[in-house]
Design a protein around this motif. Structure first.
Motif, PDB file in Angstrom:
ATOM      1  N   LEU A 349       0.627  -1.168   0.157  1.00  0.00           N
ATOM      2  CA  LEU A 349      -0.105  -0.004  -0.176  1.00  0.00           C
ATOM      3  C   LEU A 349       0.832   1.064   0.101  1.00  0.00           C
ATOM      4  O   LEU A 349       0.372   2.405   0.154  1.00  0.00           O
ATOM      5  CB  LEU A 349      -0.710  -0.065   1.216  1.00  0.00           C
ATOM      6  CG  LEU A 349      -2.034  -1.051   1.497  1.00  0.00           C
ATOM      7  CD1 LEU A 349      -2.878  -1.058   2.558  1.00  0.00           C
ATOM      8  CD2 LEU A 349      -2.778  -1.115   0.045  1.00  0.00           C
ATOM      9  N   LEU A 350       2.197   1.398  -0.125  1.00  0.00           N
ATOM     10  CA  LEU A 350       3.258   2.340   0.031  1.00  0.00           C
ATOM     11  C   LEU A 350       2.589   3.214  -1.315  1.00  0.00           C
ATOM     12  O   LEU A 350       2.721   4.424  -0.897  1.00  0.00           O
ATOM     13  CB  LEU A 350       4.471   1.977  -0.178  1.00  0.00           C
ATOM     14  CG  LEU A 350       5.515   3.067   0.064  1.00  0.00           C
ATOM     15  CD1 LEU A 350       5.282   3.756   1.250  1.00  0.00           C
ATOM     16  CD2 LEU A 350       7.023   2.480   0.020  1.00  0.00           C
ATOM     17  N   PRO A 351       2.269   2.905  -2.357  1.00  0.00           N
ATOM     18  CA  PRO A 351       1.768   3.998  -3.221  1.00  0.00           C
ATOM     19  C   PRO A 351       0.635   4.970  -2.818  1.00  0.00           C
ATOM     20  O   PRO A 351       0.487   5.944  -3.181  1.00  0.00           O
ATOM     21  CB  PRO A 351       1.445   3.101  -4.489  1.00  0.00           C
ATOM     22  CG  PRO A 351       2.145   1.899  -4.542  1.00  0.00           C
ATOM     23  CD  PRO A 351       2.344   1.324  -2.958  1.00  0.00           C
ATOM     24  N   VAL A 352      -0.166   4.437  -2.178  1.00  0.00           N
ATOM     25  CA  VAL A 352      -1.387   5.021  -1.414  1.00  0.00           C
ATOM     26  C   VAL A 352      -0.666   5.996  -0.610  1.00  0.00           C
ATOM     27  O   VAL A 352      -1.560   7.252  -0.647  1.00  0.00           O
ATOM     28  CB  VAL A 352      -2.261   4.129  -0.858  1.00  0.00           C
ATOM     29  CG1 VAL A 352      -3.246   4.789  -0.316  1.00  0.00           C
ATOM     30  CG2 VAL A 352      -2.872   2.886  -1.959  1.00  0.00           C
ATOM     31  N   THR A 353       0.158   5.529   0.136  1.00  0.00           N
ATOM     32  CA  THR A 353       0.745   6.614   1.140  1.00  0.00           C
ATOM     33  C   THR A 353       1.482   7.719   0.600  1.00  0.00           C
ATOM     34  O   THR A 353       1.547   8.652   0.846  1.00  0.00           O
ATOM     35  CB  THR A 353       1.526   5.746   2.156  1.00  0.00           C
ATOM     36  OG1 THR A 353       0.792   4.680   2.862  1.00  0.00           O
ATOM     37  CG2 THR A 353       2.010   6.834   3.224  1.00  0.00           C
ATOM     38  N   ALA A 354       2.133   7.223  -0.572  1.00  0.00           N
ATOM     39  CA  ALA A 354       3.140   8.228  -1.218  1.00  0.00           C
ATOM     40  C   ALA A 354       2.202   9.345  -1.969  1.00  0.00           C
ATOM     41  O   ALA A 354       2.277  10.508  -2.195  1.00  0.00           O
ATOM     42  CB  ALA A 354       3.807   7.652  -2.311  1.00  0.00           C
ATOM     43  N   PHE A 355       0.934   8.915  -2.383  1.00  0.00           N
ATOM     44  CA  PHE A 355       0.121   9.841  -3.070  1.00  0.00           C
ATOM     45  C   PHE A 355      -0.442  10.587  -1.995  1.00  0.00           C
ATOM     46  O   PHE A 355      -0.572  11.997  -2.217  1.00  0.00           O
ATOM     47  CB  PHE A 355      -1.149   9.140  -3.653  1.00  0.00           C
ATOM     48  CG  PHE A 355      -2.093   9.910  -4.318  1.00  0.00           C
ATOM     49  CD1 PHE A 355      -2.016  10.972  -5.503  1.00  0.00           C
ATOM     50  CD2 PHE A 355      -3.503   9.929  -3.905  1.00  0.00           C
ATOM     51  CE1 PHE A 355      -2.646  11.549  -6.006  1.00  0.00           C
ATOM     52  CE2 PHE A 355      -4.324  10.808  -4.507  1.00  0.00           C
ATOM     53  CZ  PHE A 355      -4.092  11.589  -5.679  1.00  0.00           C
ATOM     54  N   LEU A 356      -0.712  10.255  -0.656  1.00  0.00           N
ATOM     55  CA  LEU A 356      -1.041  11.116   0.289  1.00  0.00           C
ATOM     56  C   LEU A 356      -0.068  12.178   0.407  1.00  0.00           C
ATOM     57  O   LEU A 356      -0.235  13.490   0.917  1.00  0.00           O
ATOM     58  CB  LEU A 356      -1.374  10.332   1.674  1.00  0.00           C
ATOM     59  CG  LEU A 356      -2.488   9.617   1.703  1.00  0.00           C
ATOM     60  CD1 LEU A 356      -2.739   8.847   2.936  1.00  0.00           C
ATOM     61  CD2 LEU A 356      -4.053  10.492   1.354  1.00  0.00           C
ATOM     62  N   TYR A 357       1.259  11.966   0.529  1.00  0.00           N
ATOM     63  CA  TYR A 357       2.295  12.812   1.015  1.00  0.00           C
ATOM     64  C   TYR A 357       2.622  13.713  -0.377  1.00  0.00           C
ATOM     65  O   TYR A 357       2.773  14.793  -0.185  1.00  0.00           O
ATOM     66  CB  TYR A 357       3.748  11.816   1.031  1.00  0.00           C
ATOM     67  CG  TYR A 357       3.821  11.336   2.480  1.00  0.00           C
ATOM     68  CD1 TYR A 357       4.460  12.296   3.346  1.00  0.00           C
ATOM     69  CD2 TYR A 357       3.355  10.175   2.772  1.00  0.00           C
ATOM     70  CE1 TYR A 357       4.699  11.981   4.718  1.00  0.00           C
ATOM     71  CE2 TYR A 357       3.487   9.870   4.378  1.00  0.00           C
ATOM     72  CZ  TYR A 357       4.191  10.724   5.100  1.00  0.00           C
ATOM     73  OH  TYR A 357       4.371  10.138   6.445  1.00  0.00           O
ATOM     74  N   LEU A 358       2.257  13.295  -1.662  1.00  0.00           N
ATOM     75  CA  LEU A 358       2.208  14.135  -2.649  1.00  0.00           C
ATOM     76  C   LEU A 358       1.280  15.277  -2.328  1.00  0.00           C
ATOM     77  O   LEU A 358       1.597  16.568  -2.560  1.00  0.00           O
ATOM     78  CB  LEU A 358       1.819  13.596  -3.875  1.00  0.00           C
ATOM     79  CG  LEU A 358       2.039  13.878  -5.375  1.00  0.00           C
ATOM     80  CD1 LEU A 358       2.404  13.027  -6.545  1.00  0.00           C
ATOM     81  CD2 LEU A 358       0.643  14.993  -5.634  1.00  0.00           C
ATOM     82  N   LEU A 359       0.209  14.940  -2.019  1.00  0.00           N
ATOM     83  CA  LEU A 359      -0.955  16.149  -1.714  1.00  0.00           C
ATOM     84  C   LEU A 359      -0.866  16.747  -0.561  1.00  0.00           C
ATOM     85  O   LEU A 359      -0.957  17.926  -0.457  1.00  0.00           O
ATOM     86  CB  LEU A 359      -2.445  15.399  -1.642  1.00  0.00           C
ATOM     87  CG  LEU A 359      -2.999  14.373  -2.553  1.00  0.00           C
ATOM     88  CD1 LEU A 359      -4.356  13.640  -2.124  1.00  0.00           C
ATOM     89  CD2 LEU A 359      -3.298  15.228  -3.823  1.00  0.00           C
ATOM     90  N   MET A 360      -0.113  16.278   0.442  1.00  0.00           N
ATOM     91  CA  MET A 360       0.210  17.150   1.417  1.00  0.00           C
ATOM     92  C   MET A 360       1.366  17.962   1.074  1.00  0.00           C
ATOM     93  O   MET A 360       1.308  19.203   1.591  1.00  0.00           O
ATOM     94  CB  MET A 360       0.954  16.265   2.620  1.00  0.00           C
ATOM     95  CG  MET A 360       0.018  15.266   3.513  1.00  0.00           C
ATOM     96  SD  MET A 360       0.892  14.302   4.367  1.00  0.00           S
ATOM     97  CE  MET A 360      -0.641  13.031   4.853  1.00  0.00           C
ATOM     98  N   THR A 361       2.360  17.545   0.295  1.00  0.00           N
ATOM     99  CA  THR A 361       3.305  18.639  -0.030  1.00  0.00           C
ATOM    100  C   THR A 361       2.787  19.731  -1.134  1.00  0.00           C
ATOM    101  O   THR A 361       3.051  20.803  -0.839  1.00  0.00           O
ATOM    102  CB  THR A 361       4.193  17.710  -0.994  1.00  0.00           C
ATOM    103  OG1 THR A 361       4.954  16.746  -0.236  1.00  0.00           O
ATOM    104  CG2 THR A 361       5.318  18.655  -1.378  1.00  0.00           C
ATOM    105  N   VAL A 362       1.815  19.234  -2.096  1.00  0.00           N
ATOM    106  CA  VAL A 362       1.269  20.422  -2.729  1.00  0.00           C
ATOM    107  C   VAL A 362       0.312  21.420  -1.579  1.00  0.00           C
ATOM    108  O   VAL A 362       0.604  22.716  -1.976  1.00  0.00           O
ATOM    109  CB  VAL A 362       0.164  19.863  -3.919  1.00  0.00           C
ATOM    110  CG1 VAL A 362      -0.467  20.722  -4.591  1.00  0.00           C
ATOM    111  CG2 VAL A 362       1.151  19.114  -4.506  1.00  0.00           C
ATOM    112  N   ASP A 363      -0.402  20.969  -0.992  1.00  0.00           N
ATOM    113  CA  ASP A 363      -1.108  21.757   0.106  1.00  0.00           C
ATOM    114  C   ASP A 363      -0.091  22.636   1.057  1.00  0.00           C
ATOM    115  O   ASP A 363      -0.617  23.758   1.279  1.00  0.00           O
ATOM    116  CB  ASP A 363      -1.850  20.818   1.211  1.00  0.00           C
ATOM    117  CG  ASP A 363      -2.618  21.760   1.968  1.00  0.00           C
ATOM    118  OD1 ASP A 363      -3.582  22.391   1.722  1.00  0.00           O
ATOM    119  OD2 ASP A 363      -2.435  21.340   3.132  1.00  0.00           O
ATOM    120  N   SER A 364       1.033  22.008   1.249  1.00  0.00           N
ATOM    121  CA  SER A 364       2.057  22.898   2.021  1.00  0.00           C
ATOM    122  C   SER A 364       2.510  24.252   0.985  1.00  0.00           C
ATOM    123  O   SER A 364       2.582  25.224   1.707  1.00  0.00           O
ATOM    124  CB  SER A 364       3.352  22.114   2.380  1.00  0.00           C
ATOM    125  OG  SER A 364       4.138  23.077   3.037  1.00  0.00           O
ATOM    126  N   ALA A 365       2.539  23.964  -0.249  1.00  0.00           N
ATOM    127  CA  ALA A 365       2.943  25.050  -1.215  1.00  0.00           C
ATOM    128  C   ALA A 365       1.763  25.957  -1.146  1.00  0.00           C
ATOM    129  O   ALA A 365       1.705  27.268  -1.089  1.00  0.00           O
ATOM    130  CB  ALA A 365       3.198  24.434  -2.744  1.00  0.00           C
TER     131      ALA A 365
END
Length: 391
Positions: A349-365
């Motif tokens: 399930l790591l790709p699912v978690t990585a997608f969440l981190y991608l969204l978190m990074t974009v939200d941070s910006a």
């Protein structure tokens, strides 16, 4: 060959390089180095910055006060403008549990150009300076230490000749979201800062984990800690870089008996933890943001997509390369799940978690460009994290 196949081949190549060429980041056997107890135990002052930490102090502070340390040690808790009675609770816990001497003080509001936590650390170091300690232990208010934690840290620093010894505390993993997100947080951190490279003198890689940092006082003075990193939101990495630039020998590894007691029961809590500093990690640079998003997509999202597309379309190349890349990804994540004592079926399930981190990074910006900057404990820091601008 189709674009899907070429992208999957690129992802597989990236995973082969990560497996063998990124300091074996996926291994979890970097623990406190071999050590022997010194003949004379140096004095240590423990500095604990705390802001609205009444919920976790009953679990963490008694563990510090109960340290079984043969030398002279003292705890300085800096109450950074708390509104929940953190300072008075700390005094009450000291009266109730005894142990190491405890001083509770407050620095007042930070001046312009300082993050609140580092201003509190500066105040604590200033209080400790009157005791002329050889070492400083910088630890967060949510970190619980085993009784021999300080003893083991000092022995490791003395034996290895380290100016800085840091342990990444084992974060709490109980809720569903903690199980999905927290082990990956440490996995991604190790991927960015391979622990084996950090201890190599002359290597550029430098990092620490702010929850547990043992620092020689003279090394802190040479590196002008914390004044030199007063703007830093990601203060632990900035601290390690400053010490290493000053000629210090540093070490970082996974903790065995140092644990964070802070709960992150909801996705919202974990989202805030990551997004508050993700864009600072990228130096507030739109190009680095775009590259990071593209990299996360190619490395973590393409493998399962290529496998599914290949199987659906009957494209053996896409299915094979995507499947192999996903297999390597899963295999490198297994040691971290074992370290966190989590079920191994979470690894695919790591790709699912990585997608969440991608969204978190974009939200941070997004939050940064809305003028909110990095936020923590009710404070917002709009100024870029200059620790990363320095190299």
């Amino acid at each position: 060959m189709s674009a899907v196949v070429w992208t999957a081949v690129g992802s597989l190549a990236a995973w082969l390089w990560l497996l063998l060429g990124q300091g074996f980041f996926w291994r979890t056997d970097v623990r406190l180095p071999p050590r022997r107890e010194p003949e004379d135990w140096p004095s240590v002052c423990v500095v604990v910055p705390a802001r609205d930490e009444a919920a976790v102090l009953p679990e963490s502070l008694p563990s510090l006060l109960a340290q079984d340390y043969p030398g002279r040690a003292e705890v300085f808790l800096v109450d950074d403008g708390s509104s929940d009675g953190t300072g008075e609770l700390a005094r009450e816990l000291s009266r109730r549990h005894g142990g190491l001497p405890l001083t509770v003080d407050s620095p007042g509001e930070p001046p312009a150009g300082w993050t609140g936590k580092l201003w509190a650390v500066r105040h604590g170091i200033g209080l400790a300076r009157a005791r002329a300690p050889e070492y400083l232990l910088l630890t967060d208010a949510d970190i619980a230490h085993a009784p021999d934690s300080l003893r083991r840290l000092v022995a490791a620093a003395r034996t290895g000749g380290f100016d800085l010894v840091s342990q990444m505390a084992r974060l709490r993993v109980r809720s569903v979201w903690e199980r999905l997100v927290v082990p990956a947080f440490v996995y991604f951190f190790a991927q960015l800062y391979p622990f084996r490279r950090i201890a190599v003198k002359g290597a550029r890689t430098a990092a620490a984990a702010g929850g547990c940092v043992l620092l020689r006082t003279d090394a802190a003075e040479r590196a002008r800690i914390p004044d030199a990193i007063r703007h830093a939101v990601i203060d632990d990495v900035a601290l390690a870089r400053a010490v290493k630039r000053g000629g210090g020998h540093i070490w970082l590894g996974l903790a065995e008996r140092v644990d964070s007691v802070r709960p992150y029961p909801r996705l919202h809590d974990l989202w805030r933890m990551v997004s508050r500093s993700a864009y600072a990690q990228l130096r507030h640079n739109p190009l680095l943001l775009a590259g990071t998003v593209a990299g996360l997509a190619v490395v973590y999202l393409v493998p399962p997509v290529a496998l599914v597309v290949g199987l659906t379309a009957g494209n053996a190349w896409a299915a094979t390369t995507g499947g192999l890349a996903w297999l390597l990804m899963t295999a490198t994540y297994l040691p971290m799940l074992r370290y966190y004592r989590q079920p191994l079926w979470l690894a695919p399930l790591l790709p699912v978690t990585a997608f969440l981190y991608l969204l978190m990074t974009v939200d941070s910006a997004v939050q940064h460009y809305r003028g909110r900057g990095a936020a923590w404990k009710g404070r917002t820091y709009a100024r870029p994290d200059t620790a990363f601008d320095e190299g």
